[in-house]
Design a protein around this motif. Structure first.
Motif, PDB file in Angstrom:
ATOM      1  N   TRP A   1       0.848  -1.194   0.000  1.00 27.47           N
ATOM      2  CA  TRP A   1       0.000   0.000   0.000  1.00 27.47           C
ATOM      3  C   TRP A   1       0.873   1.228   0.000  1.00 27.47           C
ATOM      4  O   TRP A   1       2.093   1.131  -0.129  1.00 27.47           O
ATOM      5  N   GLN A   2       0.252   2.405   0.139  1.00 25.64           N
ATOM      6  CA  GLN A   2       0.968   3.677   0.035  1.00 25.64           C
ATOM      7  C   GLN A   2       0.320   4.732   0.932  1.00 25.64           C
ATOM      8  O   GLN A   2      -0.840   4.577   1.325  1.00 25.64           O
ATOM      9  N   THR A   3       1.044   5.815   1.150  1.00 32.38           N
ATOM     10  CA  THR A   3       0.479   6.928   1.915  1.00 32.38           C
ATOM     11  C   THR A   3      -0.878   7.319   1.328  1.00 32.38           C
ATOM     12  O   THR A   3      -1.838   7.564   2.049  1.00 32.38           O
ATOM     13  N   GLU A   4      -0.937   7.346   0.021  1.00 34.19           N
ATOM     14  CA  GLU A   4      -2.154   7.802  -0.657  1.00 34.19           C
ATOM     15  C   GLU A   4      -3.335   6.851  -0.483  1.00 34.19           C
ATOM     16  O   GLU A   4      -4.484   7.268  -0.559  1.00 34.19           O
ATOM     17  N   THR A   5      -3.050   5.572  -0.279  1.00 32.53           N
ATOM     18  CA  THR A   5      -4.154   4.606  -0.239  1.00 32.53           C
ATOM     19  C   THR A   5      -4.753   4.466   1.160  1.00 32.53           C
ATOM     20  O   THR A   5      -5.771   3.802   1.319  1.00 32.53           O
ATOM     21  N   GLY A   6      -4.121   5.044   2.162  1.00 34.74           N
ATOM     22  CA  GLY A   6      -4.665   5.053   3.521  1.00 34.74           C
ATOM     23  C   GLY A   6      -4.476   3.751   4.277  1.00 34.74           C
ATOM     24  O   GLY A   6      -4.269   3.752   5.476  1.00 34.74           O
ATOM     25  N   GLY A   7      -4.581   2.635   3.587  1.00 36.91           N
ATOM     26  CA  GLY A   7      -4.436   1.332   4.236  1.00 36.91           C
ATOM     27  C   GLY A   7      -4.027   0.294   3.205  1.00 36.91           C
ATOM     28  O   GLY A   7      -3.887   0.601   2.007  1.00 36.91           O
ATOM     29  N   ALA A   8      -3.889  -0.939   3.681  1.00 36.18           N
ATOM     30  CA  ALA A   8      -3.414  -2.027   2.823  1.00 36.18           C
ATOM     31  C   ALA A   8      -4.367  -2.259   1.658  1.00 36.18           C
ATOM     32  O   ALA A   8      -5.584  -2.247   1.823  1.00 36.18           O
ATOM     33  N   ILE A   9      -3.809  -2.466   0.503  1.00 34.72           N
ATOM     34  CA  ILE A   9      -4.581  -2.631  -0.726  1.00 34.72           C
ATOM     35  C   ILE A   9      -4.439  -4.060  -1.266  1.00 34.72           C
ATOM     36  O   ILE A   9      -5.395  -4.696  -1.661  1.00 34.72           O
TER      37      ILE A   9
END
Ligand code: WTA
Length: 680
Positions: free
Chosen positions: A425-433
Motif C-alpha cells: 500500500w501507500q500513503t495515498e491509499t490510507g491502508g493495505a490494498i
C-alpha cells in the motif's frame, strides 16, 4: 520497467498454505470465504462499504450517501452527510464497551527499564487534557498542528487530541533534518508545532527543539511550540511567549475535564502527511475522517485477523503512514492493545524486538523487510534466547520482501508455520490494498498476493507502449474508489489530478506483474522515488540539494540494489569547471544531504562524471544511469539515441573503479587531485 531486478522473485515456486489452527474463528476463514466476499464486494461495493462502516465505527449521524463520485474530476466522497469523531471512535466508545481498563497503548522506551502503559481510561484523560491545552492556544477545527516528535506516548496523545478538536495533524518524521522539516511545516502552514527537547536513538540524543528553532524563523505561520521534556536535555532555549512546556500546559487542566468531541463531517480532513513525490516538493496527502477511519479499522481487522485479546505491535515510526493507520487509528478503533517502541532493533543489542515480543507476549508483529534483513544478519542466537510462541501472525510492509528474508522470518520467528502477511500500500491509499488474509491465502514468498475485498486493483500496460514493459509487467492501478483513498493533495490540485491523468483511474506509480494465479508481484517504483529501508524518498529532492552546492553543475540520483536497505542512493555528479574531484567534496555533498533531508537520504556512492548521458534535447537519461548503478550493463538498451554516446564508457569505467575503490579518471586534461571513493 526499471526495476526488473525483482523478476527473479516470480520464479519462486514454493507456496505455503494458511494455518489450520485458528482458521475456524478467523474473520476471513478460508479461501472460499475470501473469494465469496470479494465477489460480493465487487458486485455491490456501496452495499459492502455501507455494511463495514456501520459495523466498525460509531457515527454521531448516519451518512446520506455511501459514495458521491465526480468521475470527471476524480473526486470521491465517502459517507457524505455522516458525522463522527476519530478520537471518539478510538477511545470514548471503548470506555463503555468493557475496555475501560484494558491497555490501549504500551510504550517501551529505548532504555529497557522505561515502560509506560495507558489504559483506555488513561488515554481518554490525557487526550482530553491536551485537547483543552491546544484549545487554550486557540487551535480550532480545521487548523493545522505539526508533530515533530520522537516515538513517545505524547505523540499518540497529540494526534488524538487534534482529532478530538477537529484540528488536522501533520506528523514529521523526527529523523528529518532542516529542509525536510521546514518544507513540511511551511506547506502545512502549521499554527502550532509539538516537539520534544530531544529524541533518543541508539544511545544518542538528537536535540529536536534546538534543531527546530532556526527552522521556525522561516515559518511565520507558527504561533506556539509545545515541548515535551523527554531526553533530559538541560538549558532548552524556550522563547518568550511562543514556547511552552507540555507539562506546564496540561497542568492547567484537571484530570476529570472532559473535552467534548467535535462532530466532524465524514469528509473533513483527519490528517495531512507528506510523502516524497516525483517532484522535489513533498506532497501533502490529505486523509478524510470517515472513509479513512473505516478503511483503517477494516483493513486492520482483516489483514491481521485482529481479535479482542491480541497484543499487537506495528514497529513503524509515527512519522510514516504505517504508524498512523496501523500503529494508532486501526488498532485503537478496534479497541486493541497497541505497542509503541522508541528504540531501534539493534541497540544496545540485536535482541530488542524479541525481548519486547517475549516481555509483552506480542501476538501480531508488523514490521519491515529491511528490519528483518538487519536482524537476520545478526544470526539466530539472538532470537533463540527469547520465547516468541505468543506470536500468531507476522506481517511486513514498505518494500518487497525478498525470499531469503521471508524464509528466515518464517522459520526462525514463525516456527515454520505462522502466516506472513506482506501488505502492499501507500500513503495515498490510507491502508493495505494488496495483502494476504492470514487464514485464507496461500502464500507465495515475495508476492503481496491479492487485493483486499472491495479493491479493484489491476496491472495495465503503458498507454503509449514504450517497449519497456516486457513480461506482462505494467503499471499498478486501482480502478474503483475505496474509502481509504486520499481526500486530496493539500494546496496542490494539479498534483492530485496527476495520479489520474494517465489511466483515468488511480495510478500507484509502482510497477507490478500478475501471475497465472492472480497473485500480484510488486516490482518497485516507476517514478522518481527511491525506497530506502521502506522509506520513500524523492530523487529530485536529493538532486536539488546536490546542485545547490556551488561546486556542482549537474546531479542525477538513481536507486541501486542494497543488501540491507533494499535500495540505496547512487548519485552521479558533474562538478563545475576547475573544481577537482575529491573525497572531501564527496563528504561535503553527503553532509549537505544529511543536513537538509536527513541521514536516510545520504548517498551510498557519489560518482564524479565528465558528462551526463543526454538526449538530443538535453535531458539526462536516468534510465541508463540506473542500469549502470545496478551493474546491469547488459540491460543498457539502445544507446544510439544518445546525443553524447562517448560519455557512457567513461561513466561505466568510473562506476567500476568507484566500486573497487580505485581512482576515477580526472575531469580535465590537467586533472585535479583524484581520490578513491567508497560507500559509507
Ligand atoms: C513500496 C508505505 C512492495 C511501494 C505503506 C509503494 C511496497 C511505496 C510494499 C509506498 C510491499 C510498500 N511490497 N513494495 N509490501 N509496501 N511498498 O507511501 O513502492 O511510504 O509505492 O507507504 O512503498 O510508500 P509509502
Amino acid at each position: 520497467m526499471p526495476h526488473a531486478r525483482f523478476t527473479h522473485l516470480l520464479n519462486q515456486q514454493r507456496s505455503y498454505l494458511p494455518p489450520e489452527h485458528g482458521k475456524s474463528s478467523a474473520w476471513i476463514c478460508g479461501e472460499e470465504d475470501y473469494t465469496a466476499i470479494c465477489r460480493q464486494a465487487l458486485e455491490d461495493p456501496q452495499d459492502f462499504w455501507n455494511a463495514r462502516a456501520s459495523l466498525l465505527l460509531h457515527w454521531f449521524k448516519r451518512w446520506d450517501r455511501v459514495l458521491e463520485a465526480d468521475e470527471v474530476n476524480h473526486k470521491y466522497r465517502w459517507f457524505t452527510g455522516g458525522k463522527l469523531n476519530a478520537a471518539f471512535n478510538c477511545i470514548d466508545r471503548h470506555l463503555i464497551s468493557g475496555r475501560r481498563n484494558k491497555a490501549a497503548l504500551i510504550w517501551q522506551g529505548e532504555d529497557d527499564m522505561a515502560k509506560r502503559c495507558y489504559t483506555y481510561q488513561m488515554l481518554y484523560t490525557e487526550v482530553c487534557r491536551m485537547a483543552h491545552a491546544l484549545s487554550s492556544l486557540h487551535i480550532r477545527k480545521g487548523d493545522q498542528v505539526a508533530l515533530y516528535m520522537p516515538m513517545i506516548p505524547e505523540l499518540v496523545i497529540a494526534m488524538l487530541a487534534c482529532a478530538r478538536i477537529g484540528a488536522v495533524h501533520t506528523a514529521i518524521f523526527s529523523g528529518y533534518a532542516e529542509g525536510g522539516v521546514r518544507s513540511r511545516i511551511q506547506d502545512a502552514r502549521a499554527r502550532v508545532v509539538i516537539t520534544a527537547d530531544g529524541a533518543i536513538r541508539a544511545g544518542k540524543v538528537k536535540p529536536l527543539k534546538a534543531n527546530l528553532d532556526p527552522i521556525l524563523e522561516k515559518c511565520p505561520s507558527v504561533a506556539h511550540v509545545v515541548v515535551v521534556r523527554h531526553a533530559g536535555i538541560e538549558n532548552v532555549n524556550m522563547k518568550g511567549r511562543r514556547d511552552i512546556w507540555w507539562h506546564d500546559l496540561v497542568d492547567d487542566f484537571t484530570l476529570n475535564a472532559d473535552f467534548p468531541c467535535e462532530a466532524m463531517d465524514a469528509n473533513d480532513p483527519l490528517f495531512l502527511l507528506h510523502t516524497s513525490g516525483s517532484t522535489g516538493k513533498p506532497t501533502g496527502i490529505m486523509h478524510s475522517t470517515g472513509g479513512y477511519l473505516t478503511y483503517a479499522a477494516h483493513s486492520t481487522q482483516w489483514c491481521f485477523d485482529m481479535r479482542d485479546d491480541d497484543v499487537y505491535w506495528c514497529t513503524a515510526d509515527m512519522g510514516w503512514i504505517t504508524g498512523h493507520t496501523y500503529g494508532v487509528y486501526g488498532p485503537l478503533a478496534l479497541g486493541a492493545t497497541t505497542i509503541m517502541f522508541e528504540g531501534v532493533p539493534t541497540y544496545p543489542k540485536p535482541d530488542r524486538y524479541w525481548r519486547i515480543v517475549e516481555n509483552f507476549r506480542v501476538n501480531i508483529l508488523y514490521t519491515a523487510p529491511t528490519v528483518i534483513r538487519s536482524l537476520m544478519r545478526e544470526g539466530e542466537a539472538w532470537t533463540e534466547r527469547y520465547e516468541h510462541n505468543s506470536l500468531r501472525i507476522l506481517a511486513t510492509v514498505g518494500e518487497p520482501i525478498n525470499p531469503e528474508a521471508w524464509h528466515w522470518f518464517h522459520k526462525h520467528i514463525g516456527d515454520s508455520e505462522l502466516p506472513i502477511v506482506d501488505t502492499w500500500w501507500q500513503t495515498e491509499t490510507g491502508g493495505a490494498i494488496i495483502s494476504p488474509m492470514p487464514y485464507a491465502t496461500r502464500l507465495k514468498p515475495g508476492s503481496a498476493c491479492k487485493p483486499l475485498p472491495g479493491i479493484d486493483a489491476a496491472v495495465l500496460p503503458s498507454p503509449a507502449q514504450d517497449g519497456e514493459d516486457g513480461d506482462g509487467a505494467g503499471h499498478l492501478v486501482i480502478r474503483k474508489p475505496w474509502p481509504g483513498m486520499m481526500l486530496g493533495v493539500f494546496n496542490d490540485e494539479a498534483k492530485y489530478q496527476s495520479y489520474f491523468s494517465r489511466f483515468g483511474c488511480y495510478e500507484s506509480g509502482d510497477g507490478a506483474r500478475v501471475d497465472e494465479d492472480g497473485y500480484f508481484w510488486i516490482l518497485g517504483r516507476i517514478d522518481d522515488s527511491i525506497n530506502v529501508s521502506g522509506h520513500r524518498l524523492s530523487t529530485v529532492e536529493v538532486e536539488a540539494v546536490l546542485t545547490s552546492c556551488p561546486d556542482i553543475a549537474e546531479a542525477a540520483v538513481v536507486p541501486m540494489p542494497h543488501l540491507l536497505k533494499g535500495e540505496g542512493i547512487y548519485a552521479y555528479v558533474l562538478t563545475r569547471d576547475e573544481v577537482p574531484w575529491s573525497d572531501a567534496l564527496r563528504k561535503s555533498l553527503r553532509d549537505a544531504v544529511r543536513r537538509d533531508i536527513g541521514p536516510l537520504a545520504s548517498p551510498e556512492y557519489i560518482q564524479f562524471v565528465e558528462a551526463m548521458p543526454k538526449t538530443s534535447s538535453g535531458k539526462i537519461i536516468r534510465r541508463m544511469l540506473r542500469k549502470i548503478a545496478a551493474n546491469a550493463l547488459e540491460e543498457l538498451g539502445d544507446t544510439t539515441a544518445l546525443a553524447n554516446p562517448q560519455a557512457l564508457p567513461a561513466i561505466i569505467r568510473g562506476h567500476q573503479n568507484l566500486l573497487q575503490g580505485l581512482p576515477e579518471s580526472a575531469p580535465a586534461e590537467e586533472g585535479g587531485e583524484v581520490f578513491a571513493g567508497g560507500s559509507e
